[in-house]
Write an enzyme that holds these catalytic residues in place. Sequence first.
Site, short mmCIF file in Angstrom:
data_model
loop_
_atom_site.label_atom_id
_atom_site.label_comp_id
_atom_site.label_asym_id
_atom_site.label_seq_id
_atom_site.Cartn_x
_atom_site.Cartn_y
_atom_site.Cartn_z
N CYS A 13 -16.65 2.43 22.98
CA CYS A 13 -16.56 3.52 22.25
C CYS A 13 -15.31 3.79 21.92
O CYS A 13 -14.31 3.24 22.56
CB CYS A 13 -17.29 4.61 23.00
SG CYS A 13 -16.24 5.37 24.39
N CYS A 16 -12.78 4.39 25.11
CA CYS A 16 -12.23 3.08 25.57
C CYS A 16 -10.93 2.84 24.76
O CYS A 16 -9.80 2.25 25.49
CB CYS A 16 -13.26 1.98 25.17
SG CYS A 16 -14.55 2.19 26.10
N ASP A 442 10.70 0.95 -11.88
CA ASP A 442 11.90 0.24 -12.29
C ASP A 442 11.52 -0.53 -13.71
O ASP A 442 10.16 -0.56 -13.89
CB ASP A 442 12.18 -0.80 -11.24
CG ASP A 442 13.29 -1.86 -11.71
OD1 ASP A 442 14.23 -1.34 -12.16
OD2 ASP A 442 12.87 -3.02 -11.91
N ASP A 640 10.23 -4.60 -7.89
CA ASP A 640 10.12 -5.97 -7.64
C ASP A 640 10.40 -6.42 -6.12
O ASP A 640 10.26 -7.58 -6.18
CB ASP A 640 11.00 -6.97 -8.87
CG ASP A 640 12.10 -6.72 -8.75
OD1 ASP A 640 12.73 -6.08 -7.71
OD2 ASP A 640 12.92 -7.13 -9.75
N ASP A 644 15.11 -3.75 -5.61
CA ASP A 644 14.60 -2.38 -5.48
C ASP A 644 14.41 -1.90 -4.31
O ASP A 644 13.86 -0.82 -3.90
CB ASP A 644 13.52 -2.12 -6.30
CG ASP A 644 13.81 -2.36 -7.80
OD1 ASP A 644 14.77 -1.88 -8.20
OD2 ASP A 644 12.90 -3.10 -8.50
#
Length: 758
Positions: A13, A16, A442, A640, A644
Site C-alpha cells: 500500500c 509501504c 522563441d 529549441d 534557449d
Amino acid sequence: MKKVTFLIYGMHCASCAKIIEESLKKVKGVVNVNVNFAVEKAFVDYDPSKANETQLKKAIEKAGYKAELEEETLKEEQKKETRELKELKTAKRRFIIGLIFIIPIILLMILEMFFMIILPSEGLFDITIILLSIPVLFWSGLNTFYSARKSISHRRANMDVLIAIGTGVAFLTGLLMNFIPVQNYSGVAAMIMSIHLTGRYIETKAKGRASQAIRKLLKLGAKTAVILVGKEEKEVAIENVKVGNIMVVRPGEKIPTDGVVVNGGSSVDESMATGESMPVTKKKGDDVIGATINQEGLLYVKATKIGKETFLSQVIKLVQECQGTKVPIQEFADKVTGYFVPVVLIISFLAFVSWLIFPDTLRSIVFSAQGFLPWVNPNLGILTMALLAAIATLVIACPCALGLATPTVLMVASGLGAENGVLIRKGEAIQTLREVHTIVFDKTGTITKGQPEVTDVIPVKGFSKEKILKIAASVEKGSEHPIGKAIVNSVKKYKYSFLKMKDFKIIKGKGVRAIVDSKKVLIGTRKLLKENGVNFILEEEIEALENEGKTVAFISVDRKFVGIIAIADILKEDSISAIKEFHQMGFKTAMITGDNERTAKAISKKVGIDRVLAEVLPDQKVNEIKRLQKEIGMVAMVGDGINDAPALTQSNVGIAIGTGTDIAIESGDVILVGGDLTGLVTAIKLSKATFKKIKQNLFWAFFYNIIAIPLAFVGLLHPVIAEIAMATSSISVVTNANLLRKVNIKPSYKIRTKNPGW
C-alpha cells in the site's frame, strides 16, 4: 549527483512507499527520493561521494522490503513483466480460494439471518463457520498477516496491519464467544479477507494496465535487422547492429535503429514518434528513426545510433524520469498517508473505548438509522457493538486510494504523451502548465522553420520568374550565405537547370557578383546596385515585402535592374492555427527574437502574437523571462533547447522543441518530438486532462475516508460493507486513471500541409 532506480518487492500500500522513502532519506548523501507504489519502484538522487548503491539497497531491506537495481533494457522489462504476471496469478489464486470457502459461509449466514434455518445443526453452526474461515484467513490471506507482522517488527504500520487486526479480532470472537458476551464474527472476518483479496486482484490487474507505458514502447523496437556484409544480406539480432552498418529495409518493415538514408527513397510512418499519422517522405541524406515503419520503397540506411543512444531509448528514459517525479499536489497526500495508519489505529481504539463508556449515546444513533440501514442492529450486546465499530473503522480506512491517486494518473499520462509526440520529463510540469498565464515563443525554429526560403520572385517586363531564379542561383552557387543557399535550394526544388558562371566575388556586407553567360550579374542590397549605377522600379512591391519582414535581394544584369527575390524564414505550417487555439484556451502569447522590431512585428502580426520582445540577444533572454515573471506571473517558454536553454530553465515550464532524433534536451520540462506547435496544444490538453483526473482521484479518496471513518466509528457501517467500500475506492482510483486514455487531446484544427509558394 547520480540517479538510480530500484525495483521494490513486497509493497502492499501507499504506507509501504512512505516507509521506504523515510528509510532512504536517512542515508547520508541522499538528496531526493520518490517511491512510486503504482510502478513499485524507488527513484533516488544521491551524492556518490557520500553514498553508494549497496547502502541504498540495505536501507530498503532494513525497512522490510526487497530491492533490485533496475537496468534500462528489454530483458529487465521482460523480467518485470514476468514478475507482474506471477503476482497477478498469485492474487487470482488467493481470490479464487477465498471465494470457494466464502460462498458456503455466506449461504449459511443468509439462511440463519433471514430464514432462521441453522445448518448443519445449532451446535455445529459456529464450528462450521470457524472451520470454513480458517483457509480464507490463514491460507489465502496468510500473506496479509505476514506483511502486517513484518511491518510491526520494523515499528511501522501499513494497510495490512489494519486488515490483519480487523480480521484477527473478528475471527477471535468465534473462539471466545463461549467465554465472553460477544457474537461469532469469524464468518465476517473471512468475508472481509475475501473481499480484500478480491480488491487486491482487481487492483493489481488495473495497475498493470496503467504501468504498461514503457513496456509498450519497448515492444515497438525491431528484434532483428538485415545488414549488408560485402554484397550479401545477412539477418542479425538488433543487439549486433553496429554504427556504420548498412541496413536493408523493405516496404512494411520496421527501420531497425536510428540512421541516415544512403540509397533509395520511400515514405515512412513516424506516428510512433510524433503522433502524426501522415507518412513522411524520405530520400538520400534524410535521417530516419528506429522502430518507424517503411511504407513503400526499398531503403538502404546507415546506422548512426544504437542501444541507449537511439530515439526510442531516449523516449523510454524520459518516460521513466517522469514516473520518478511528483506533482506538487501529491505532497499533501503523501503527508496524510505517512500518518494515516497510526491515526486510524488510534481512532479504532477510541471507537472501541467510546462504545464501552458511552453506550447509550452511541446506541441511540444506531436506533435512529435502523429504518434505512438494514445491516445495523441496535439490540446487539455492548461489547459486540464496540468490536463491530472498531473492526469497521480499521477496514474502512484506505491509504491505498490516496497513494494511488496521483502516480497512476502520471503513469498513464506519460505513456499517452509519448504516443502523441509529447515527452513529459517532470511531473510537476503537468500542474504548473495549467497555471501559466503567458506562453513565450522563441521565433527561429519555433514559430518559423529556422531555414530561409524564397517566398516571392518579381521580375521586370521581359524576364520570367524562372529566368530570374536561374540567373540568381547560378551566381549564389558559390556563396555560403543563408540567403544564397535559399535561392539555390529553390532552383533545386523546381528542378531548374543552372547556367555557366565564372569570376564569382563576395562584396562584404552588400552581396555578390559574377559573370553568367558572358553577362555581369549583381545580387545584393539596394546600396550595392545604387553604387553600380542601377536604377530601380517596383518600389511599391519592394516596400510591401519589407513591411512583411522579408529580406529583398536586388538583381541586375549588365547594370539593368531585372527583378527582386524575397527571402524569409517562413512560418511553420501550424503556427497560426496553434496560436489561435492558445488564445481560445485563455493564454496570452509573446514572441522573443533577436530580429529588428519591424521584422518581428510583421511576423507577430501574421501569426497573431499578443506581445513582441525584439532585438533580444541570446544571453538577454533570461532577463526578459525574469522581467515577465515579475510583471505578469507564471510564464512558459518554448524554444529549441540550444541557445534557449537558460531561458527554458528560468521559465516556470520549459518546453523544448525536439528535432527529429535529437530529443535529449536537458533544459526542457516538456519536449515536443514533432518539432511544431501542434505538440504544445496536445501537451496543454494532456496537462489539463491529467490534472483533472488527479483532482478527481484525490477528492474521492479524501471524501471517502472523511465520510466513511466517522460512520464506522458510531457503528453505522457493517465491517463487510466497510471492506467492500474500501476495496472499491482503490479500484475506482486506478480505473479512473486508465480512463485518461479516452480523453481527446488532439488539436481542434488540421495542419495546413503546404505553404503558399510564390
